[in-house]
Write a protein that holds these residues in place. Structure first.
Motif, mmCIF file in Angstrom:
data_model
loop_
_atom_site.group_PDB
_atom_site.id
_atom_site.type_symbol
_atom_site.label_atom_id
_atom_site.label_comp_id
_atom_site.label_asym_id
_atom_site.label_seq_id
_atom_site.Cartn_x
_atom_site.Cartn_y
_atom_site.Cartn_z
ATOM 1 N N ALA A 515 6.309 2.576 10.546
ATOM 2 C CA ALA A 515 7.291 1.569 9.142
ATOM 3 C C ALA A 515 6.902 -0.008 9.357
ATOM 4 N N PRO A 516 6.736 -0.625 10.620
ATOM 5 C CA PRO A 516 6.207 -1.570 10.285
ATOM 6 C C PRO A 516 5.501 -2.440 10.537
ATOM 7 N N PHE A 517 4.441 -0.922 10.167
ATOM 8 C CA PHE A 517 2.721 -1.887 9.880
ATOM 9 C C PHE A 517 2.884 -1.079 8.100
ATOM 10 N N LEU A 518 3.687 -0.178 7.467
ATOM 11 C CA LEU A 518 2.932 0.058 6.507
ATOM 12 C C LEU A 518 1.737 -0.782 5.516
ATOM 13 N N GLU A 519 2.639 -2.212 5.513
ATOM 14 C CA GLU A 519 2.223 -3.678 4.821
ATOM 15 C C GLU A 519 0.317 -3.169 4.849
ATOM 16 N N ARG A 520 0.412 -3.141 6.669
ATOM 17 C CA ARG A 520 -0.671 -3.501 6.933
ATOM 18 C C ARG A 520 -1.908 -2.049 6.466
ATOM 19 N N GLU A 521 -1.548 -1.502 6.197
ATOM 20 C CA GLU A 521 -2.414 -0.578 5.757
ATOM 21 C C GLU A 521 -2.377 0.017 3.942
ATOM 22 N N TRP A 522 -1.657 -0.733 3.736
ATOM 23 C CA TRP A 522 -1.537 -0.887 2.006
ATOM 24 C C TRP A 522 -1.841 -1.382 2.041
ATOM 25 N N GLY A 523 -1.229 -3.135 2.444
ATOM 26 C CA GLY A 523 -1.030 -3.706 1.449
ATOM 27 C C GLY A 523 -0.469 -5.195 0.897
ATOM 28 N N PRO A 524 0.287 -5.917 0.487
ATOM 29 C CA PRO A 524 1.465 -6.377 -0.346
ATOM 30 C C PRO A 524 1.991 -5.946 -1.353
ATOM 31 N N ARG A 525 0.704 -5.427 -2.752
ATOM 32 C CA ARG A 525 1.049 -5.033 -3.913
ATOM 33 C C ARG A 525 1.392 -3.296 -3.704
ATOM 34 N N ALA A 526 0.650 -2.823 -2.912
ATOM 35 C CA ALA A 526 0.824 -1.594 -2.800
ATOM 36 C C ALA A 526 2.504 -1.319 -2.139
ATOM 37 N N THR A 527 2.792 -1.480 -1.095
ATOM 38 C CA THR A 527 3.810 -1.922 0.073
ATOM 39 C C THR A 527 4.708 -2.087 -1.057
ATOM 40 N N GLU A 528 5.144 -3.321 -2.114
ATOM 41 C CA GLU A 528 5.904 -3.958 -2.303
ATOM 42 C C GLU A 528 6.231 -2.555 -4.192
ATOM 43 N N LEU A 529 4.866 -2.335 -4.645
ATOM 44 C CA LEU A 529 5.748 -1.078 -5.047
ATOM 45 C C LEU A 529 6.745 0.602 -4.951
#
Length: 981
Positions: A515-529
């Motif tokens: 979970a803490p590395f989710l944005e690392r893979e998906w990037g800020p745009r997709a993670t925020e969605l």
């Protein structure tokens, strides 16, 4: 208090211990706090609220490296209960986590507030459209679902390695896949529909044509929010392309954003989002799967290559040839696997750079199989294969035993590394995916990273899909080891994302450690969605917080569990939960995993702490007394742990010296005890006939309360009368085998009614009929397989009888010249295996000369080919005993039944009946619970014969079903009896 009530202090860990940093604190010793406990009890009923500290601790662990203590555990029975729980949580501002099998590897089945068990009352499968579809409840294991579908030549698409234990609800919630599912056969692609409960309590059935209309009326804001997100995503061409690219390979990290692209309506979008949502969007109460063909014609090979690069290069060629599975094992994995029984010993000397592929083809018919084999041969001819050990063949085979051996070697990855990890270390099973053409580079990079951080370097995985697995073992009690794990994870995530553009989770779902590395893979745009999607569906954050989304960069280090050392037999436990579905007490008290989890928590506690006292107080009954001791947990456990043996050891610890002396005395004088038992059975039946069974039940219950429930059996109306005093007459001269009638068959008679013949008479008759007569020694009275003492932990008595029976058997069989045929499967197991640790060195030598044969094996292998069946019954249902599972002779039971009946059924829910000698009379609630599912399945129709292979198991199944079970050998005698007799 009973006169001989065992002292819980006997189970207290015997040495002073420093409290572990992650111990359950004294403030939780009283269990669920008020008013939470009373409010939920009033809401659901006392039987659905688990509140004791032992309940909370046993549910605090799953298969992951994390541990969180829930405040309360709830066991709902229906959708009304689930809706009531969610409504309560909303009103009180509480959090809810749903838990089924607890096989999740990343902490998805753990919660810190309200934990809801959705396995116990949520099982069942309805096969639809002649097997084309199946409606499955979420607590049903994948193995159980596939067993029902196999009759129709179908199976589920997802095939996780944990199929024996993981549930369908968990598979959908994590989008777990497995060896063959890839991206086309997983839950997202094969779910026809599902029914779920949203955090608000709204129930949605995606198959209902009116579902969108009803949802719009009930949840207008949710519907509007989902459609707005869909429009936003579709308007962003770059994001849309990125989403599609991410799911071109296996990916279970984060939410399925492609649901917004694939679904046109809110219900369709939710149907996709629920898959892989890890319980954060709602409770999946029912699924309907489109099933797939079960192609039974299988051809497999284990092929060895000089390097990982060479092995990886062959993968796409086998994919193109139509292989359903291509599994990779590196050299370190192959060498480590030799610690697993059945894996060739010469693999230990394999070169480090060696790699292997397990390749499998499945076809519906002979023509398809031949075509696949030709394609496989063509690929193989162009490969640079090596033969680094004498056991290596590099050839494709159809032999089922050989293929099973290949898969055992493949699955030895977890077994070997997990079981041999240093004591006190926790195990993390990780997986990730890369584009398949980058597979070899990813393997090499991972091995280098593991070595550099001081972890055992080994890799295996689903090579056909670019999906790799690896294991990490570290000591969570040591801060420096935790930092080593953290450093590895930081570099690992960077490696997968930056170098390979891969998936940080391919099939194990996000969980707490990614979970803490989710944005690392998906990037800020997709993670925020993803965050916004969670807000739309669960605006109050009731469901499963921090399991998929967590902004804490060190969240993967929170709640790591220490693994304190426990008894040697259980210390290798990795808490995977594979043992649980096989456990007879699963729905009554505790499971093997939970017994070990509770013991580990005792070890975390300071000596004499309030928490330790609470655990000890419950452990006697919940863990020790209600363990059937059948050891089927050992068969299911990937590291071979026999929790039943540990419980027998605890029973021994609770015995007083006086109890041990009395038990030894009964062994020494067992001839008298046996005769007395036969008289007692006769007296009991006489009293029952005159005064009714209720009088005997009342008398034995009074005695149990006065003495001790675990020592005094309760009278059961299903108990048969006494056996005949005299055994059938046989001759020693010309005998083909020595027949040893077990003491249970010398004490209890067979079932009443036709065919009116005892088991001993039946076995003697069919052996004579087949031209292979047996001899019953005249001095069998007073001997026993020793299981009576072994199962109760009476070591002295066990030792006496174990040595007596081996010495007697050696004499009867003329030093092992003749086989010893035993007519109760549990006694066969006892004499063949369980007595060995208790023998003297001299008697171990005698034992090695014995050939101990179960009567079913004797009849199926030696007698049946020589017999003529003259009459058959219409239908038969069989109950394989747990001892037969250990002995590996369940197939012989089926063979005998098929010789006697036109239709034979082995219930899909067949399992240990937990009668366990006399345990079904000591704790009848254990047998009632253990047999409930099998009995329901058996009683769904009628059969002409009810067959098994152990008298006490037959009594247990008669009690459960109301039908008289008898030995398959009695039925065989009836079927082969010459006409007119």
């Amino acid at each position: 208090m009973p006169l001989l009530e065992p002292d819980p202090e006997a189970l207290r860990p015997g040495k002073a211990r420093a409290p572990a940093p992650d111990r359950v604190t004294d403030g939780s010793a009283a269990g669920t706090p008020e008013p939470l406990r009373s409010e939920l009890t009033a809401l659901l009923g006392a039987g659905k609220v688990l509140w004791k500290i032992s309940d909370l601790v046993r549910y605090a662990s799953d298969a992951s490296p994390y541990r969180f203590l829930p405040r309360v555990v709830l066991v709902p029975e229906d959708l009304d209960d689930v809706s009531a729980i969610l409504s309560y949580a909303h009103g009180k501002g509480r959090e809810v986590v749903f838990r089924a099998a607890g096989t999740s590897l990343n902490g998805q089945a753990q919660g810190e507030d309200i934990l809801v068990d959705v396995r116990r009352h949520w099982t069942g499968i309805d096969v639809l459209d002649d097997g084309a579809r199946a409606r499955i409840r979420p607590g049903t294991t994948v193995l159980r679902a596939n067993a029902a579908l196999a009759r129709y030549g179908r199976l589920l698409g997802p095939d996780p390695a944990s199929a024996i234990a993981c549930t369908v609800g968990g598979v959908v919630a994590n989008n777990a896949s497995g060896m063959t599912a890839g991206t086309t056969r997983n839950s997202y692609r094969t779910l026809a529909s599902l029914t779920f409960v949203l955090p608000s309590g709204t129930v949605v059935d995606t198959a209902d044509p009116a579902a969108d209309e009803e949802l719009a009326h009930a949840e207008p804001q949710l519907c509007a929010g989902l459609l707005a997100l869909k429009a936003e995503i579709e308007a962003d061409e770059e994001l849309t392309a990125r989403i599609r690219a991410k799911y071109a390979i296996k990916n279970t990290n984060g939410y399925r954003l492609d649901s917004f692209l694939d679904g046109a309506t809110p219900v369709q979008i939710l149907r996709g989002l629920m898959v892989g949502s890890e319980g954060t969007f709602g409770f999946i109460s029912e699924t309907v799967f489109d099933t797939l063909p079960l192609n039974r014609r299988i051809t497999s090979a284990l092929l060895f290559f000089p390097s990982l690069t060479a092995a990886a290069a062959a993968v796409p060629r086998f994919n193109q040839a139509g292989a359903i599975a291509v599994e990779l094992m590196d050299g370190n994995t192959l060498r480590a696997s030799v610690s697993v029984k059945g894996v060739p010993a010469d693999w230990a000397a394999l070169p480090r750079e060696t790699a292997a592929l397990l390749v499998e083809f499945r076809a519906p018919d002979e023509a398809g199989q031949e075509a696949f084999e030709e394609a496989a041969a063509e690929v193989t001819r162009g490969l640079d294969l090596v033969v680094p050990a004498a056991s290596v063949t590099n050839t494709f085979t159809r032999d089922a035993g050989t293929i099973a051996g290949y898969w055992k070697a493949r699955k030895a990855f977890v077994t070997a590394v997990g079981g041999s990890r240093p004591s006190g270390t926790t195990l993390i099973t990780e997986d990730f995916a890369v584009p398949p053409d980058r597979l070899a580079d990813a393997c090499e990079a991972l091995l280098e990273l593991q070595s550099r951080h001081g972890f055992d370097a080994a890799v295996a995985g689903h090579a056909a899909h670019g999906n790799l697995h690896f294991l990490l073992a570290f000591d969570a009690a040591r801060p420096d080891d935790v930092e080593r794990y953290d450093a590895f994870m930081q570099e690992f995530c960077a490696l997968v994302v930056d170098r390979f553009d891969g998936s940080l989770k391919a099939e194990h779902a996000t969980g707490r450690n990614i979970a803490p590395f989710l944005e690392r893979e998906w990037g800020p745009r997709a993670t925020e969605l993803m965050w916004r999607t969670k807000q739309v569906i669960d605006p109050e954050g009731v469901l499963a917080p921090r399991i998929v989304l967590d902004r804490d960069p060190r969240a993967h280090l929170r709640g790591l569990k220490t693994i304190p050392k426990v008894e040697a037999v259980a210390d290798p436990c990795i808490e995977c939960g594979f043992c649980e579905p096989t456990c007879p007490s699963e729905d009554l008290t505790t499971t093997p995993r939970q017994r070990i989890v509770l013991r580990r928590e005792m070890m975390r506690q300071a000596d004499g702490s309030p928490v330790e006292a609470g655990l000890l107080d419950a452990y006697g009954y919940d863990a020790v007394d209600t363990c059937a001791g059948d050891s089927t947990c050992k068969l299911a456990c990937p590291v071979g742990i026999d929790t039943g043996a540990m419980m027998k050891g605890f029973r021994h610890l609770r015995h007083t010296p006086r109890e041990e002396r009395i038990a030894a005395l009964t062994a020494k004088n067992f001839r008298v005890v046996e005769a007395s038992a036969r008289l007692a059975v006769a007296a009991g039946n006489a009293i029952g006939e005159r005064g009714g069974d209720r009088l005997l039940e009342s008398l034995t219950r009074l005695a149990r309360r006065a003495v001790r429930p675990d020592l005094v059996p309760e009278w059961l109306p299903q108990l048969p009368g006494r056996a005949a005093r005299e055994l059938p007459r046989t001759a020693k001269v010309g005998a083909s085998a020595v027949y040893y009638p077990a003491c249970v068959n010398r004490i209890f008679a067979g079932p009443e009614g036709p065919p009116g013949i005892s088991l001993a008479e039946a076995l003697v008759a069919v052996s004579e009929r087949a031209g292979k007569p047996v001899w019953i020694p005249e001095d069998v009275a007073g001997t026993c397989c020793a299981t009576i003492w072994h199962s109760k932990g009476y070591d002295a008595g066990n030792r006496i009888m174990a040595n007596r029976i081996v010495e007697a058997a050696w004499g009867w069989t003329a030093g092992g010249t003749l086989p010893l045929v035993v007519d109760a499967s549990s006694c066969t197991l006892g004499i063949a295996e369980e007595v060995v640790p208790y023998l003297t060195e001299d008697n171990r030598a005698l034992h090695r000369e014995l050939t101990v044969v179960d009567s079913l094996v004797w009849a199926a292998d030696e007698l049946l080919p020589e017999l003529t069946v003259s009459r058959r019954t219409g239908s038969a249902v069989v109950h394989p005993t747990c001892s037969m599972e250990h002995l590996g002779d369940t197939e012989q039971l089926r063979m005998l039944a098929e010789a006697c009946a036109d239709e034979v059924t082995v219930p899909d829910d067949a399992g240990c009946c937990a009668f366990a000698g006399d345990r079904g009379m000591l704790h009848k609630e254990l047998t009632d619970s253990a047999t409930a599912k099998e009995a329901a399945e058996v009683n769904s129709r009628t059969y002409d014969a009810y067959l098994s292979a152990n008298r006490m198991c037959e009594i247990g199944m008669e009690r459960a079903t109301g039908h008289p079970y008898r030995s398959a050998l009695i039925e065989l005698e009836r079927a082969t009896r010459p006409s007119g007799r």
